[in-house]
Scaffold this active site. Structure first.
Site, PDB file in Angstrom:
ATOM      1  CG  HIS A  62       5.946   1.211   2.417  1.00 17.84           C
ATOM      2  ND1 HIS A  62       6.578   2.435   2.369  1.00 17.84           N
ATOM      3  CD2 HIS A  62       4.615   1.480   2.497  1.00 17.84           C
ATOM      4  CE1 HIS A  62       5.677   3.404   2.428  1.00 17.84           C
ATOM      5  NE2 HIS A  62       4.470   2.845   2.498  1.00 17.84           N
ATOM      6  CD  GLU A  63       1.735  -0.698   2.083  1.00 17.37           C
ATOM      7  OE1 GLU A  63       1.170  -0.190   3.072  1.00 17.37           O
ATOM      8  OE2 GLU A  63       1.950  -0.061   1.032  1.00 17.37           O
ATOM      9  CG  HIS A  88       2.043   2.159   6.826  1.00 15.67           C
ATOM     10  ND1 HIS A  88       2.321   3.500   7.007  1.00 15.67           N
ATOM     11  CD2 HIS A  88       2.128   1.940   5.487  1.00 15.67           C
ATOM     12  CE1 HIS A  88       2.550   4.065   5.832  1.00 15.67           C
ATOM     13  NE2 HIS A  88       2.452   3.138   4.890  1.00 15.67           N
TER      14      HIS A  88
END
Length: 264
Positions: free
Chosen positions: A24-25, A28
């Site tokens: 997820h990170e 970004h």
């Protein structure tokens, strides 16, 4: 099985050991860098943007388990909060094509404009699209050279990021994915893409409003006419005569016409 022990011997869960959170990170970095790449990486700071949703999508995509299907509930961040892999995770609902499990649509955005809540709606549409393409093309375990529906979904998402404008709203981002399908696959998946977004309220008649606002959109669940599977018809019959005597008979001719779909 990896765990981190604290100095006082109490078990602690570290998000750095949760594959979904790590994916997820990193996600970004992908969405911020690809959106308006030539103009810098500050194009996803508007109110109605799907940054958290793209990141959740990457996490789901990279952590699919054998045996998962479109209706399998998929939580985000389960490990970090001490939940089993089958738990609901840290979002309002686990992700699933089954709308009895995850009912979120574009109509729900204005009620909660927190960035992760906004992202859940965007990811729900992307995840639906992924499964519709898997249904159509199958699933490939080769993320690099495969040609399954999952590979195609990822390519559409990535190309859509490159094509969308700075500060995109949800419908801007949807349209960029449709454009990506035109470029990559000659519009072969137009109706699957529309179906995924329409079932989550981002259909043909939806209105975005300003991408600077997360509370001025209008949801719609319809498909464009070119993708509609609901037949429409004009019913019409002609009679062989206008006067009928006792004991006589009439012949009726069906001259009904269909403007879309089929009419029996």
């Amino acid at each position: 099985t990896m765990v981190r022990q604290s100095t006082n011997n109490c078990l602690e869960f570290d998000g750095s050991l949760d594959n979904g959170i790590v994916s997820h990170e990193y996600g970004h970095g992908i969405s911020n860098r690809l959106t308006n790449a030539a103009g810098g990486n500050s194009c996803l700071s508007n109110e109605e943007e799907g940054g958290e949703g793209w990141s959740d999508f990457f996490a789901l995509f990279l952590s699919k388990k054998p045996g998962d299907d479109k209706n399998t509930p998929r939580g985000i961040g389960n490990y970090a909060v001490g939940l089993p892999s089958t738990g609901d995770g840290i979002r309002r609902y686990p992700y699933s094509y089954d709308m009895s499990i995850n009912p979120l649509t574009y109509a729900d955005m204005a009620a909660s404009t927190e960035v992760h809540d906004i992202g859940e709606i965007w990811c729900a549409a992307l995840w639906d699209m992924h499964w519709l393409l898997v249904d159509k093309y199958g699933y490939s375990t080769d993320f690099y050279a495969g040609n399954g529906g999952n590979n195609r979904a990822l390519k559409l998402v990535l190309e859509g990021l490159k094509l969308q404008k700075c500060s995109p709203g949800f419908l801007d981002a949807r349209n960029a994915i449709l454009k990506a399908d035109s470029i990559l696959y000659a519009k072969a998946n137009t109706c699957e893409i529309w179906t995924a977004f329409a079932r989550r309220g981002m259909g043909f008649s939806a209105l975005q409003g300003s991408s600077a606002s997360a509370s001025d959109q209008t949801a719609a669940f319809n498909l464009p006419p070119s993708c509609s599977t609901t037949p429409t018809a004009t019913a019409n019959f002609t009679a062989s005569d206008t006067v009928l005597c006792s004991g006589g008979s009439l012949t009726f001719t069906n001259t009904s016409t269909a403007s879309s779909g089929s009419v029996d």
